[in-house]
Design an enzyme around this catalytic site. Structure first.
Site, PDB file in Angstrom:
ATOM      1  N   HIS A  26      34.265  48.230  28.639  1.00 32.28           N
ATOM      2  CA  HIS A  26      34.002  49.649  28.902  1.00 32.28           C
ATOM      3  C   HIS A  26      34.430  50.039  30.322  1.00 32.28           C
ATOM      4  O   HIS A  26      34.879  51.162  30.549  1.00 32.28           O
ATOM      5  CB  HIS A  26      32.514  49.955  28.696  1.00 32.28           C
ATOM      6  CG  HIS A  26      32.089  49.785  27.259  1.00 32.28           C
ATOM      7  ND1 HIS A  26      31.759  50.844  26.451  1.00 32.28           N
ATOM      8  CD2 HIS A  26      31.994  48.679  26.482  1.00 32.28           C
ATOM      9  CE1 HIS A  26      31.458  50.399  25.240  1.00 32.28           C
ATOM     10  NE2 HIS A  26      31.585  49.079  25.233  1.00 32.28           N
ATOM     11  N   ASP A 121      30.591  57.210  29.828  1.00 31.25           N
ATOM     12  CA  ASP A 121      30.783  56.488  28.568  1.00 31.25           C
ATOM     13  C   ASP A 121      29.921  57.173  27.512  1.00 31.25           C
ATOM     14  O   ASP A 121      28.770  57.553  27.789  1.00 31.25           O
ATOM     15  CB  ASP A 121      30.337  55.033  28.762  1.00 31.25           C
ATOM     16  CG  ASP A 121      30.836  54.139  27.631  1.00 31.25           C
ATOM     17  OD1 ASP A 121      30.537  54.446  26.460  1.00 31.25           O
ATOM     18  OD2 ASP A 121      31.527  53.146  27.912  1.00 31.25           O
ATOM     19  N   GLY A 360      38.057  43.336  19.855  1.00 27.44           N
ATOM     20  CA  GLY A 360      37.523  44.361  20.757  1.00 27.44           C
ATOM     21  C   GLY A 360      38.599  45.436  20.831  1.00 27.44           C
ATOM     22  O   GLY A 360      39.793  45.140  20.667  1.00 27.44           O
TER      23      GLY A 360
HETATM   24  C1  UDX Z   1      33.371  44.961  24.030  1.00 19.01           C
HETATM   25  C2  UDX Z   1      32.948  45.036  22.567  1.00 19.01           C
HETATM   26  O1  UDX Z   1      32.684  43.736  22.119  1.00 19.01           O
HETATM   27  C3  UDX Z   1      34.078  45.649  21.796  1.00 19.01           C
HETATM   28  O2  UDX Z   1      33.806  45.566  20.464  1.00 19.01           O
HETATM   29  C4  UDX Z   1      34.307  47.048  22.279  1.00 19.01           C
HETATM   30  O3  UDX Z   1      35.419  47.607  21.611  1.00 19.01           O
HETATM   31  C5  UDX Z   1      34.561  47.043  23.783  1.00 19.01           C
HETATM   32  O4  UDX Z   1      33.568  46.295  24.477  1.00 19.01           O
HETATM   33  P1  UDX Z   1      35.101  43.074  24.826  1.00 19.01           P
HETATM   34  O5  UDX Z   1      34.609  41.788  24.315  1.00 19.01           O
HETATM   35  O6  UDX Z   1      34.930  43.338  26.257  1.00 19.01           O
HETATM   36  O7  UDX Z   1      34.592  44.303  24.012  1.00 19.01           O
HETATM   37  O8  UDX Z   1      36.651  43.150  24.350  1.00 19.01           O
HETATM   38  P2  UDX Z   1      37.784  44.161  24.608  1.00 19.01           P
HETATM   39  O9  UDX Z   1      37.467  45.558  24.232  1.00 19.01           O
HETATM   40  O10 UDX Z   1      38.944  43.593  23.929  1.00 19.01           O
HETATM   41  O11 UDX Z   1      37.986  44.132  26.180  1.00 19.01           O
HETATM   42  C6  UDX Z   1      38.213  42.947  26.882  1.00 19.01           C
HETATM   43  C7  UDX Z   1      39.059  43.244  28.101  1.00 19.01           C
HETATM   44  O12 UDX Z   1      39.070  42.090  28.911  1.00 19.01           O
HETATM   45  C8  UDX Z   1      40.508  43.574  27.762  1.00 19.01           C
HETATM   46  O13 UDX Z   1      40.964  44.647  28.562  1.00 19.01           O
HETATM   47  C9  UDX Z   1      41.266  42.305  28.104  1.00 19.01           C
HETATM   48  O14 UDX Z   1      42.583  42.500  28.594  1.00 19.01           O
HETATM   49  C10 UDX Z   1      40.403  41.702  29.190  1.00 19.01           C
HETATM   50  N1  UDX Z   1      40.514  40.231  29.140  1.00 19.01           N
HETATM   51  C11 UDX Z   1      40.096  39.542  28.049  1.00 19.01           C
HETATM   52  C12 UDX Z   1      41.071  39.580  30.223  1.00 19.01           C
HETATM   53  O15 UDX Z   1      41.472  40.209  31.219  1.00 19.01           O
HETATM   54  N2  UDX Z   1      41.164  38.223  30.158  1.00 19.01           N
HETATM   55  C13 UDX Z   1      40.751  37.493  29.099  1.00 19.01           C
HETATM   56  O16 UDX Z   1      40.857  36.263  29.137  1.00 19.01           O
HETATM   57  C14 UDX Z   1      40.192  38.175  27.993  1.00 19.01           C
END
Ligand code: UDX
Length: 462
Positions: A26, A121, A360
């Site tokens: 977020h 948000d 996500g």
């Molecule tokens: C959470 C909820 O689980 C998800 O369902 C909702 O849509 C957003 O919040 P999250 O687990 O944080 O999600 O996943 P995601 O939305 O994919 O965001 C993760 C972020 O971290 C991405 O921007 C990704 O680029 C970043 N990331 C992930 C990294 O920089 N390095 C990593 O190793 C993994």
């Protein structure tokens, strides 16, 4: 990245105050949106919780105002409680007074430029009442896709909570959910462990989105055109699809965990489109036996792999203790395990062949923008909905529907990396990537044109 010079703007720059929920998935889109608005000449103030606070030194052009979120009271539950609605409902209560005081203080600061609006948000539904009280327009940033909100709006969290507890033995488990037929019952059981709590959270969030001055979505029209029409009927306030934000500003500067960049030189040594990239995001957790199945699946396929194991991913483990014996020795140079990766760069790297993801929304968008086919393993909240859209609507991923089991994992990887089906998936996702690139280019040209016009105005040309 958009490189325009905000110092060229006129002297009075309206302010926008933004307030993200304190989670990586977020914070990233909120700070990306803040950067986009700054590029368009707005002054930016970020109010944020102390828990998971962003690093102000990575954003010297914004001002940051921390508030006491009361999160310490429940922080120890995060390691065990996967009920997202519990944490979100808690924050919607604990932040009310500190947020109101902070916002009122900002509005009363003497000599400041006027505040155009507040953007929070959507999950911070309490902020609508505070904004109304202080007579400030509030816009909601919804960090998921449109389809997720349409599903949340009709799923029977309160009226039929038993649906969310079905198991494989129930006859309806594989059937479509009548309220949202794209989803199966086996998808919605993953969304929440507490349907009534989730129902209360969703009702509050959607009610206050409807009461807002407008909704900003981190998605793009070409991906969700049919749902965009429905959204404007269901939410009769202005809707703006401005995404994917990360095309304009990468997530690196808002990363809460240090990204291991050493893997980029390892990726350089791999053949084009040969690497399976695996990451389940910033909050999802898996069991020890699921973790071991992932490991067996990866060691049984012949492809190189890059696996992000965030500390805490495996319930009850610090980091890699649960790996099968000799796994690390066995993988040798073929595999890499890291705690956190520079994900956008990994997805953009020519060696990356597919993304095994929790879906996500940020990860899903990042995969689409780089044209990388997905293997979908959603864990909770919006992720099962995103996965169903990716596999059944956009047809850009293979859904590992029945959980983590080594034979199923090997088959899914083979389908994406070796079969004709994988080639077709790659073509479809490349097409979407192309559409985004065109849109990004058009927006970039518009910003450049605006800047030239402003430069001319500043220099006295008309
Ligand atoms: C959470 C909820 O689980 C998800 O369902 C909702 O849509 C957003 O919040 P999250 O687990 O944080 O999600 O996943 P995601 O939305 O994919 O965001 C993760 C972020 O971290 C991405 O921007 C990704 O680029 C970043 N990331 C992930 C990294 O920089 N390095 C990593 O190793 C993994």
């Amino acid at each position: 990245m958009v490189t325009t010079d905000p110092s060229l703007r006129s002297a009075t720059r309206r302010r926008i105050i933004l307030f993200p929920t304190p989670f990586q998935g977020h914070i990233n889109p909120m700070l990306q949106l803040a950067n986009i608005l700054h590029t368009h000449g707005f002054q930016i103030t970020i109010i944020h919780a102390k828990f998971n606070a962003p690093n102000p030194s990575n954003h010297p052009h914004f001002s940051f105002k921390p508030i006491n979120d009361g999160f310490a009271e429940i922080a120890d539950q995060l390691a065990t409680n996967q009920d997202a609605s519990y944490v979100l409902k808690y924050l919607n209560k604990s932040c009310v007074d500190p947020f109101r005081d902070c916002l009122a203080g900002l509005l009363a600061e003497p000599g400041q430029d006027p505040v155009a609006c507040l953007i929070t948000d959507a999950a911070f539904y309490f902020a609508q009442a505070v904004a109304d009280e202080l007579k400030l327009p509030r816009m909601a940033l919804r960090t998921s896709n449109l389809g997720c909100v349409l599903a949340y709006d009709v799923l029977p969290f309160n009226s039929k909570p038993a649906c969310f507890y079905l198991t494989k033995q129930d006859t309806d488990y594989e059937a479509s959910v009548p309220e949202f037929p794209l989803l199966k019952f086996k998808d919605i059981v993953k969304i929440t462990t507490n349907p009534q709590g989730m129902g209360e959270f969703v009702t509050n969030m959607l009610t206050q989105m409807r009461a807002s001055s407008g909704i900003i979505w981190n998605t793009f029209k070409e991906l969700e055109e049919p749902d965009l029409e429905t959204i404007t009927q269901v939410f009769p306030v202005p809707s703006f699809t401005l995404g994917p934000f990360h095309e304009y500003f990468p997530a690196t500067s808002s990363s809460l965990i240090e990204q291991d960049r050493t893997i980029l030189s390892w990726l350089d040594k791999q053949a084009p489109k040969s690497v399976v990239y695996v990451s389940f995001g910033s909050v999802a957790r898996i069991t020890e036996s699921e973790f071991q199945e992932v490991a067996h699946g990866l060691s049984n396929i012949g492809f190189p792999f890059l696996w992000v194991v965030r500390p805490g991913t495996v319930a009850g483990s610090e980091w890699l203790e649960s790996l099968p014996e000799n796994f690390v020795e066995g993988m040798g140079e073929r595999g890499r395990i890291v705690k956190w990766s520079p994900q956008q760069e990994v997805l953009a790297h020519p060696a990356t062949g597919c993304f095994w993801t929790h879906n996500g929304w940020n990860s899903t968008l990042e995969s689409i923008c780089e044209g990388v086919p997905m293997i979908c393993s959603p864990c909770f909240v919006d992720q099962p909905i995103n996965a169903r859209y990716a596999s059944d609507v956009w047809k850009i991923g293979v859904f590992l529907e029945d959980g983590f089991e080594r034979t199923g994992i090997e088959m899914a990887i083979k389908r994406v990396m070796m079969d004709k089906e994988g080639e077709e998936i790659r073509e479809r996702i490349s097409c979407l990537k192309e559409k985004i690139s065109k849109q990004y280019y058009m927006n970039f040209l518009m910003i450049q044109r605006k800047e030239v016009m402003e430069r001319q105005e500043t220099n006295g040309f008309s």
